[in-house]
Design a protein around this motif. Structure first.
Motif, PDB file in Angstrom:
ATOM      1  N   VAL A   1      -0.911  12.009   1.180  1.00 58.11           N
ATOM      2  CA  VAL A   1       0.221  11.596   0.354  1.00 58.11           C
ATOM      3  C   VAL A   1      -0.254  10.591  -0.687  1.00 58.11           C
ATOM      4  O   VAL A   1      -1.260   9.911  -0.492  1.00 58.11           O
ATOM      5  N   ASP A   2       0.459  10.545  -1.767  1.00 55.64           N
ATOM      6  CA  ASP A   2       0.152   9.598  -2.826  1.00 55.64           C
ATOM      7  C   ASP A   2       0.959   8.339  -2.558  1.00 55.64           C
ATOM      8  O   ASP A   2       2.150   8.284  -2.843  1.00 55.64           O
ATOM      9  N   ALA A   3       0.307   7.329  -1.995  1.00 57.84           N
ATOM     10  CA  ALA A   3       1.031   6.141  -1.548  1.00 57.84           C
ATOM     11  C   ALA A   3       1.678   5.387  -2.701  1.00 57.84           C
ATOM     12  O   ALA A   3       2.582   4.578  -2.497  1.00 57.84           O
TER      13      ALA A   3
ATOM     14  N   LYS B   1      -4.796   6.825  -2.687  1.00 53.38           N
ATOM     15  CA  LYS B   1      -4.618   6.029  -3.900  1.00 53.38           C
ATOM     16  C   LYS B   1      -4.275   4.571  -3.619  1.00 53.38           C
ATOM     17  O   LYS B   1      -3.471   3.941  -4.298  1.00 53.38           O
ATOM     18  N   MET B   2      -4.893   4.042  -2.581  1.00 54.88           N
ATOM     19  CA  MET B   2      -4.693   2.637  -2.254  1.00 54.88           C
ATOM     20  C   MET B   2      -5.273   1.713  -3.320  1.00 54.88           C
ATOM     21  O   MET B   2      -5.052   0.504  -3.287  1.00 54.88           O
ATOM     22  N   ASP B   3      -6.059   2.268  -4.211  1.00 52.97           N
ATOM     23  CA  ASP B   3      -6.635   1.433  -5.266  1.00 52.97           C
ATOM     24  C   ASP B   3      -5.585   1.016  -6.289  1.00 52.97           C
ATOM     25  O   ASP B   3      -5.758   0.035  -7.000  1.00 52.97           O
ATOM     26  N   LEU B   4      -4.490   1.761  -6.371  1.00 55.27           N
ATOM     27  CA  LEU B   4      -3.444   1.409  -7.335  1.00 55.27           C
ATOM     28  C   LEU B   4      -2.587   0.286  -6.776  1.00 55.27           C
ATOM     29  O   LEU B   4      -2.296   0.261  -5.586  1.00 55.27           O
ATOM     30  N   PHE B   5      -2.170  -0.600  -7.640  1.00 58.36           N
ATOM     31  CA  PHE B   5      -1.468  -1.762  -7.094  1.00 58.36           C
ATOM     32  C   PHE B   5      -0.035  -1.431  -6.684  1.00 58.36           C
ATOM     33  O   PHE B   5       0.591  -2.153  -5.943  1.00 58.36           O
ATOM     34  N   THR B   6       0.471  -0.302  -7.145  1.00 59.99           N
ATOM     35  CA  THR B   6       1.807   0.108  -6.727  1.00 59.99           C
ATOM     36  C   THR B   6       1.807   0.785  -5.362  1.00 59.99           C
ATOM     37  O   THR B   6       2.871   1.126  -4.843  1.00 59.99           O
TER      38      THR B   6
ATOM     39  N   LEU C   1       1.870   1.656  -1.548  1.00 61.05           N
ATOM     40  CA  LEU C   1       2.395   1.006  -0.356  1.00 61.05           C
ATOM     41  C   LEU C   1       1.293   0.940   0.690  1.00 61.05           C
ATOM     42  O   LEU C   1       0.485   1.845   0.800  1.00 61.05           O
ATOM     43  N   PRO C   2       1.265  -0.125   1.491  1.00 61.39           N
ATOM     44  CA  PRO C   2       0.299  -0.169   2.589  1.00 61.39           C
ATOM     45  C   PRO C   2       0.649   0.873   3.649  1.00 61.39           C
ATOM     46  O   PRO C   2       1.791   1.336   3.717  1.00 61.39           O
ATOM     47  N   ALA C   3      -0.359   1.226   4.454  1.00 60.33           N
ATOM     48  CA  ALA C   3      -0.195   2.340   5.376  1.00 60.33           C
ATOM     49  C   ALA C   3       1.016   2.182   6.296  1.00 60.33           C
ATOM     50  O   ALA C   3       1.741   3.144   6.554  1.00 60.33           O
ATOM     51  N   ALA C   4       1.245   0.972   6.768  1.00 61.03           N
ATOM     52  CA  ALA C   4       2.369   0.765   7.688  1.00 61.03           C
ATOM     53  C   ALA C   4       3.693   1.087   7.007  1.00 61.03           C
ATOM     54  O   ALA C   4       4.600   1.684   7.597  1.00 61.03           O
TER      55      ALA C   4
END
Ligand SMILES: Nc1nc2c(ncn2[C@@H]2O[C@H](COP(=O)(O)OP(=O)(O)OP(=O)(O)O)[C@@H](O)[C@H]2O)c(=O)[nH]1
Ligand SMILES: [Mg+2]
Lengths: 284, 664
Positions: free
Chosen positions: A144-146, A189-194, A196-199
């Motif tokens: 998914v695209d977080a 896409k955790m590199d993007l500041f928008t 969401l964290p995994a939890a």
């Protein structure tokens, strides 16, 4: 007439040619059958891991990263793709847990097939086919695209819809064919500041799937049902019957373990997919 | 100038790309979505057929124009992107040539299963094509490569080495002397074929140039050499080598130049490629190359060599021979017909394979069966236009495909048509009306949106059952406990408001049992529908309604006046969903109906879904579903299957496809 008789006689005579032919047939037929049956049973195929998820979540990018160690530029996929990957140095396949460290088979890196599927709404049948008709399937990575999963986002709704459908298929699967099937929800896409964290990805997907589930149960019937064309489908409720809220843990009842973990394929600090590698290696 | 050129696979991996200006990936993504997946381009049905880029309709997106072509067999797409403002006549040719060259060079690699890696060092080939075509684009002669073997040595005679580099246009033609009659020229080519790389990788040709001069190897061998040489280059090393080579070159030059005539001129003219492109580096390279190649030439060909540029020249030769052989292959396949024996043998083989499978399908195999499929679809009430396009799509998809074991052509077509129909009918994004309503009427605290009612309006031609289907939707919403406002915007046909009032009365009664609330909003006849709708939405917002359902006047889709009023209506009412009701009974007209309604709301707004009514009355002939979706790419949201308020269904794609393909 005569010729036929002659032929028959020749064939039944204990001639060396006849014998040789008979022996040849006797030897070849099992080989032939073996090849056909063995091939179609899929036992010869490598263990495989399936990549699914909505369009643009980074499946193809991840696939190229796993294959080559760095990602290639990608565009929307139209056809599925399977590539042979091997576990990186330093990881051990789950099935090798009890092997001695000095076992020479450790030297060879464990190979597996990574299968990418198109995420476009019209092309999801490829993914579905891979689940309903698995070939030595060891696990599913749902990407998914977080960065697009904030509440009220349309992408969240679409993602939850897809995930709900996939989980429902898994729940209704033929347990004989596919005993247990782990699912990794990879928040990309955790590199993007928008992002969401995994939890948070986990909780918002759970909340949204709860809504999907409710709305499906209240929604209109499908055409065909109750019109004498198709028999009524059996129950389509995902997870625990009567539960108010959907939790991924409810899937354990159906031998589907769901894990959520974050990572990114691209990004300033390079890729960070170690957790996903680890997950994959544990399934093999 | 080109913005970017990409070679990508249908699986989504970019194999090679070169960009001159940054282009958002979404540009090419939308090409893939619109043209390949949703097949939105109605004109020029080129998708799936490996035709020239010139025959594929150019795709425009966001100030960019995209020219493209495909290779179905290998799953490749070639795309060139440039600014729509520019008019680049040579792009079609570029795309086609690049396709030919790329397949020739890397076709084998592309067939390997289970890998996305294609080792390609394609930059030099691309640059060569770019320069060549840009030049021909500037000049008038754009005949290359249709006439590759003209312009021979006569052109080179008389150009003395002391002359300045020739004009750019000349260059476009002169590289074509591969097959020149002049033996020296031939020898030259051979010599240079030991080494092919492009000027930007100097170390590369230094290395290869020192190989033994028996460079008669096949093109494939040269390819390999080329790949290797491209690898070998590395900045540092190359610089020192250039320096060394320069020293050696200058002194040998003099001796050689007076020794030869024609060959010298020949290579001299070649210079203009790099001279035109990068004047500063070419000098250095020229001399450097002379030095390197000297070793080869002096041993084998005496002092026949001129100064440099073999590398480029050989690349040209290679490219030209690839293009030429592709051309001749095309002609061959068009011209040749196998002998009687051959054809009858293949016919028998074909029959056999028809049963056993493993047959490669040709147009002839498919034609008859496709006709049968088309008739079948027409019998199912699919509009002719849609049926023809569907069959064409399936045919294109199947030509060249091998049938599976024990699979007949018929079965293959059947399954391809099934896939094609499912693809058309499956919506791109999921259609969950309830959840969409919920998102609007109770927005999450984070999303900063104010609560407002969800507005649905229903349009359609006269008598298709707009009011009935509106009531069915209302009943469904009431069952889910929503507060609904029904708006009578048919201010035109007498009796319309009363008819709706009857429905509302019934629904109110049901609502008392099912829960939910329903009211009618009406302003009588003669008022402007758009204004009534706007007022109703305002009213609903104030009174805290959840959903507003707007009934509109039925109109013929070819009634200009009434259709044009829809634009204003959409602007005033701002509906979240505009649904069109279509009758399952309607035949050929369905396509025009759907299309006209879809475009009636002005730019930027289109239909959101169809409701196909009276599906219970047509049995298996549910072709209207396909016709309407096909014409507009708008999904079917609901199907009406009976007289009762509860007779509304979601479309099950499986059900529809089954009905469409069932034989009777
Ligand atoms: N910032 C960021 N972008 C990413 C990351 N992973 C992938 N992307 C980008 O996301 C886009 C879509 O990636 P793809 O791999 O093509 O998506 P996909 O899931 O294969 O999509 P479909 O093929 O349409 O189903 C690409 O432009 C990637 O560069 C990531 O970790 N961070
Ligand atoms: Mg992809």
């Amino acid at each position: 007439m005569v010729t036929i008789q002659d032929l028959a006689q020749a064939a039944l005579n204990p001639s060396p040619v006849g014998l040789a032919l008979a022996v040849l047939f006797a030897l070849l037929i099992p080989l032939f059958l073996h090849r056909f049956i063995f091939q179609s049973s899929g036992l010869t195929t490598l263990p495989s891991v399936l990549l699914i998820g909505p369009s643009g979540s980074g499946k193809t990018a991840l696939l190229t990263l796993f294959e080559r160690g760095n990602h290639a530029p990608t565009h929307t996929s139209q056809t599925p793709l399977a590539v042979e990957c091997s576990l990186p140095v330093g990881t051990r396949a789950g099935s090798d847990k009890y092997r001695s460290v000095n076992d020479p088979t450790n030297q060879a890196h464990k190979k597996f097939l990574l299968m990418d599927t198109p995420g476009h709404g019209k092309l999801r049948h490829h993914a579905i086919k891979n689940i309903t008709n698995p070939q030595n399937l060891k696990g599913i990575i749902f990407l998914v695209d977080a960065a697009t999963l904030s509440a009220g986002d349309d992408a969240l709704r679409q993602t939850a819809d897809y995930l709900h459908d996939v989980l429902l298929i898994l729940q209704k699967r033929n347990v004989k064919v596919l005993k247990e099937l782990p699912v990794l929800i990879a928040a990309n896409k955790m590199d993007l500041f928008t992002a969401l964290p995994a939890a948070l990805v986990r909780s918002s997907l759970e909340a949204e799937i709860t809504k999907v589930r409710d709305s499906r149960s209240k929604g209109l019937l499908d055409s065909g049902i109750g019109m004498g064309d198709v028999d009524d489908e059996k129950d389509d409720w995902l997870g625990e019957m009567g539960s108010k809220e959907f939790k991924f843990s409810q899937m354990e009842e159906f031998d589907v373990s769901v894990e959520v973990s974050g990572g990114n394929v691209l990004g300033g600090g390079g890729a960070s997919v170690d957790k996903w590698w680890k997950w994959v290696s544990e399934r093999l | 100038m080109l913005d970017t050129f990409e070679i990508l696979t249908t699986t989504g991996v970019v194999l090679w790309s070169k960009s001159y200006a940054p282009v958002n990936p979404s540009v090419i993504n939308s090409l893939i979505n619109d043209v390949f997946i949703e097949e939105r381009t109605l004109s020029g049905a080129g998708v799936g057929e490996d035709i020239s880029a010139a025959n594929n309709p150019p795709y425009k997106h966001d100030q960019h124009t995209l020219k493209w072509t495909t290779v179905k067999e290998l799953g490749l797409i070639f795309v060139a992107v440039y600014r729509s403002l520019l008019h680049l006549s040579w792009v079609d040719k570029l795309v086609d040539n690049i396709k030919t060259i790329f397949i020739d060079l890397y076709g084998d690699q592309l067939k390997k299963p289970h890998t996305t890696i294609v080792e390609c060092h394609f930059d030099e080939y691309f640059d060569q094509q770019m320069q060549q075509l840009e030049k021909t684009g500037l000049g008038t002669d754009s005949r290359f490569p249709d006439s590759p073997f003209q312009h021979q040595e006569s052109r080179f005679v008389g150009i003395s080495r002391d002359e300045p580099p020739p004009l750019p246009e000349l260059g476009g033609k002169q590289e074509n002397n591969t097959l020149s009659n002049d033996p020296t020229a031939n020898e030259l080519n051979r010599a240079s074929s030991a080494d092919n790389s492009r000027p930007t990788t100097p170390a590369g040709h230094l290395l290869t140039a020192k190989r033994p001069p028996g460079g008669k190897g096949s093109r494939r061998a040269r390819k390999a050499a080329n790949a290797a040489s491209a690898h070998a280059s590395s900045g540092e090393e190359s610089h020192s080598k250039i320096a060394r080579a320069n020293k050696g070159a200058t002194q040998k030059k003099g001796r050689k130049w007076d020794a030869d005539g024609l060959a010298d001129e020949d290579s001299d003219t070649q210079l203009d490629y790099s001279a035109a492109a990068n004047g500063t580096t070419s000098d250095q390279e020229t001399s450097e190359r002379t030095g390197a190649v000297e070793v080869v030439d002096q041993a084998t060909w005496g002092s026949k060599t001129g100064k440099g540029q073999f590398i480029l020249k050989d690349l040209d030769d290679q490219v030209n021979s690839i293009l030429a052989s592709a051309d001749s292959k095309k002609e061959d396949s068009a011209a040749t017909s196998t002998g009687i024996v051959g054809s009858s043998l293949s016919a028998i083989g074909g029959l056999f394979r028809n049963v056993v499978g493993g047959k490669i399908l040709t147009k002839e195999d498919l034609d008859k069966a496709m006709k049968g499929m088309e008739d079948h679809l027409l019998r199912k009430n699919v509009a002719r236009e849609a049926a023809v396009r569907l069959c064409e799509g399936v045919e294109r998809e199947l030509i060249g495909v091998k049938t599976g074991s024990f699979e007949s052509v018929q079965a293959k077509i059947q399954s391809a048509m099934e896939a094609s129909l499912s693809k058309i009918l499956t919506p791109t994004s999921s259609l969950d009306l309830l959840r969409e309503i919920d998102a609007v009427i109770s927005p999450s605290a984070l999303s900063l949106q104010k609560k407002r009612p969800y507005v649905i309006s229903i349009v359609g031609v006269n008598g298709v059952g707009k009011s009935t289907n509106l009531s069915k939707i209302c009943f469904f919403l009431l069952q889910n406990k929503y507060k609904v406002l029904i708006v009578a915007c048919d201010t035109f046909r007498s009796g319309a408001v009363e008819q709706l009032a009857v429905h509302v009365r019934n629904l109110k009664e049901l609502a008392s049992r099912e829960g939910g609330e329903v009211e009618l909003y009406q302003k009588g006849y003669g008022k402007d529908a758009a204004n009534v709708a706007k007022d109703a939405v305002t009213f609903a917002t104030q009174e805290d309604y959840d959903v507003v359902l707007i009934d509109t006047a039925g109109r013929r889709h070819n009634d200009q006046r009434l259709m044009s009023s829809l634009e204003k209506f959409a602007k005033f009412a701002q509906p979240d969903k505009i649904l069109m009701v279509g009758e399952a009974l309607v035949g050929t007209d369905s396509v025009a109906q759907a299309r006209n309604f879809n475009t009636a709301f002005g730019s930027g707004r289109s239909l959101d879904g169809f409701i196909i009514s009276k599906c219970d009355t047509v049995g298996d002939m549910v072709g209207t579903l396909v016709s309407m979706v096909h014409a507009t790419n708008v999904p079917v949201l609901f199907v009406g299957v009976g007289q009762h308020y509860s007779d509304l269904r979601n479309l099950s794609v499986k059900w529809a496809v089954q009905k469409l393909l069932s034989s009777n």
